[in-house]
Design a protein around this motif. Structure first.
Motif, PDB file in Angstrom:
ATOM      1  N   UNK A 153       0.843  -1.197   0.000  1.00 46.31           N
ATOM      2  CA  UNK A 153       0.000   0.000   0.000  1.00 46.31           C
ATOM      3  C   UNK A 153       0.878   1.247   0.000  1.00 46.31           C
ATOM      4  N   UNK A 154       1.901   1.248   0.821  1.00 40.35           N
ATOM      5  CA  UNK A 154       2.838   2.377   0.866  1.00 40.35           C
ATOM      6  C   UNK A 154       3.448   2.639  -0.505  1.00 40.35           C
ATOM      7  N   UNK A 155       3.739   1.575  -1.216  1.00 42.97           N
ATOM      8  CA  UNK A 155       4.438   1.688  -2.495  1.00 42.97           C
ATOM      9  C   UNK A 155       3.507   1.993  -3.667  1.00 42.97           C
ATOM     10  N   UNK A 156       2.222   2.126  -3.389  1.00 40.30           N
ATOM     11  CA  UNK A 156       1.237   2.372  -4.444  1.00 40.30           C
ATOM     12  C   UNK A 156       1.277   1.264  -5.495  1.00 40.30           C
ATOM     13  N   UNK A 157       1.466   0.052  -5.032  1.00 41.74           N
ATOM     14  CA  UNK A 157       1.542  -1.100  -5.924  1.00 41.74           C
ATOM     15  C   UNK A 157       0.151  -1.490  -6.415  1.00 41.74           C
ATOM     16  N   UNK A 158       0.117  -2.411  -7.391  1.00 37.40           N
ATOM     17  CA  UNK A 158      -1.123  -2.805  -8.052  1.00 37.40           C
ATOM     18  C   UNK A 158      -1.487  -4.243  -7.672  1.00 37.40           C
TER      19      UNK A 158
END
Length: 333
Positions: A168-173
Motif C-alpha cells: 500500500x505504501x508503495x502504491x503497488x497494483x
C-alpha cells in the motif's frame, strides 16, 4: 540547523507543471532500507490544493483517538498525538471519517485484523497517503488466500499483514501481484517453487512489472535478470517513470542504462512520477488505467506532471528540488 528540521510527514502534490542471483541481495537491501515514514516514495500523499482542505480540530481529533471506535488511547496520550498531528492531517485533507474508514478496514476480523498497537502506529501515515480501505482488503486477500481456490499467494496472516502495508505504501497494483504469481507458479506457470514464486512476485509488484512480458522473456532466455528488466520496462506500456537522484523522472530502461547493475535498487528507492488527472489530483499510471480504461494512455501522456512536495514537521511543504538542494544525493532517504 535548517528550516527542514526533522523530516516526517506527507508528500503533497500542491502544484503541477506540464513539463541472475546477484540481483536479489541488492533488491533485499533496498526493500529493507525503506521506512514507512522515512522513504520519499513510500509516503506520497496527494491533494489538489491545501487551501480547500477541510480543517480537523485538535479537540475532535483527540476525541477520536480516545474513543473505542477510534484508537482507544488514554486521554492524555490522545491529546498529545492530536496536538502533534492535526495540522498535517488538515493539510492532507484527512477527516475523522477518513480515519474511521481506515480503522474499520485495518481492524476487520475477516480481513487483515491488525492489532490495535499496529493500527495506532500505521493509521496516520496511511491516512496522509489517502490509502484506500478497499485496496487494503484486496491486497491482504491476494497475499493470504489459497492459490487453488482464489489465485492467492497463500502467505501466513502475519506475513500478509506486513506485505499489505508495504505494498500500500508503495502504491503497488493488486492485479499485478495476482498476474505475476500466476505466470510463475501452478499448472500454467513457469514451474517456480512456491517460495521463489512468492518472493519474485512480491518484489516485482513493488517494482511494477508486466506479467506476460516476464513469462515470455524468461521462457526464451531462462534468465531471471533479463526477465526482470523486460517486464519492468513493459509496465503500463513503458510509460511509468520514477524520479532519480537528480530529481528528474526517467523510465526503467534509462535507469538500466545509467545505473547498470544497480538499476533495480535505485528504481525501488525512487519516487513514482504522478500526473494530474481531471479531478485535479495526482495519480499513478495504474490509477489512470483503472479510471479511464482504453483511453488511459493518451490521457496519461497529455496530463500535467505533478509537482510533488512533502510536509516537514514545521508544517511547510518542500519540493523534491529543495530536498535535493539541501540533502544532495541522500534526498530520497
Amino acid at each position: 540547523s535548517s528550516h527542514f528540521g526533522s523530516i516526517a510527514g506527507a508528500f503533497q502534490a500542491l502544484r503541477f507543471e506540464t513539463s541472475s542471483s546477484s540481483i536479489w541481495p541488492s533488491l533485499a537491501r533496498a526493500m529493507a532500507s525503506r521506512g514507512f515514514a522515512t522513504t520519499l516514495a513510500m509516503v506520497a500523499s496527494f491533494v489538489s490544493a491545501l487551501s480547500g482542505a477541510a480543517a480537523i480540530t485538535p479537540k475532535e481529533l483527540a476525541a477520536w483517538f480516545a474513543s473505542p471506535s477510534g484508537l482507544a488511547m488514554p486521554a492524555a496520550d490522545a491529546k498529545q498525538l492530536a496536538d502533534k498531528s492535526w495540522q498535517t492531517l488538515t493539510q492532507c485533507g484527512v477527516t475523522t471519517v477518513t480515519l474511521t474508514n481506515l480503522k474499520t478496514a485495518l481492524a476487520n476480523k475477516n480481513g487483515i485484523a491488525l492489532p490495535i498497537e499496529m493500527i495506532r502506529q500505521d493509521i496516520l501515515p496511511l491516512a496522509e497517503q489517502h490509502a484506500s480501505p478497499r485496496k487494503i482488503g484486496e491486497f491482504y486477500s491476494a497475499l493470504t488466500s489459497s492459490y487453488t481456490l482464489f489465485g492467492g499467494l497463500g502467505l501466513p496472516p502475519s506475513a500478509g499483514q506486513i506485505h499489505t502495508l508495504r505494498l500500500i505504501e508503495e502504491r503497488a497494483e493488486v492485479d499485478q501481484l495476482y498476474a505475476l504469481y500466476k505466470v510463475m507458479y501452478g499448472y500454467q506457470g513457469l514451474g517456480f517453487s512456491q517460495q521463489l514464486a512468492q518472493q519474485t512476485a512480491l518484489q516485482l509488484t513493488s517494482a511494477g512489472a508486466d506479467a506476460a512480458q516476464f513469462k515470455s522473456t524468461y521462457s526464451a532466455t531462462k534468465s531471471m535478470q533479463e526477465a526482470i528488466k523486460a517486464s519492468v520496462n513493459a509496465d503500463f506500456d513503458g510509460l511509468v517513470r520514477r524520479h532519480a537522484l537528480d530529481g528528474a523522472p526517467y523510465a526503467a530502461i534509462e535507469f538500466q542504462d545509467h545505473y547498470a547493475d544497480r538499476w533495480l535498487e535505485q528504481w525501488l528507492e525512487a519516487p513514482l512520477e504522478l500526473r494530474v488527472s481531471t479531478d485535479k489530483a495526482a495519480h499513478t499510471a495504474g490509477q489512470f488505467y483503472r479510471r479511464f480504461g482504453s483511453s488511459w494512455e493518451d490521457r496519461y501522456k497529455n496530463a500535467p506532471i505533478a509537482t510533488q512536495e512533502r510536509l516537514a514537521n514545521d508544517g511547510k511543504a518542500y519540493s523534491m528540488s529543495e530536498f535535493k538542494e539541501y540533502y544532495g544525493n541522500d534526498w530520497q532517504a
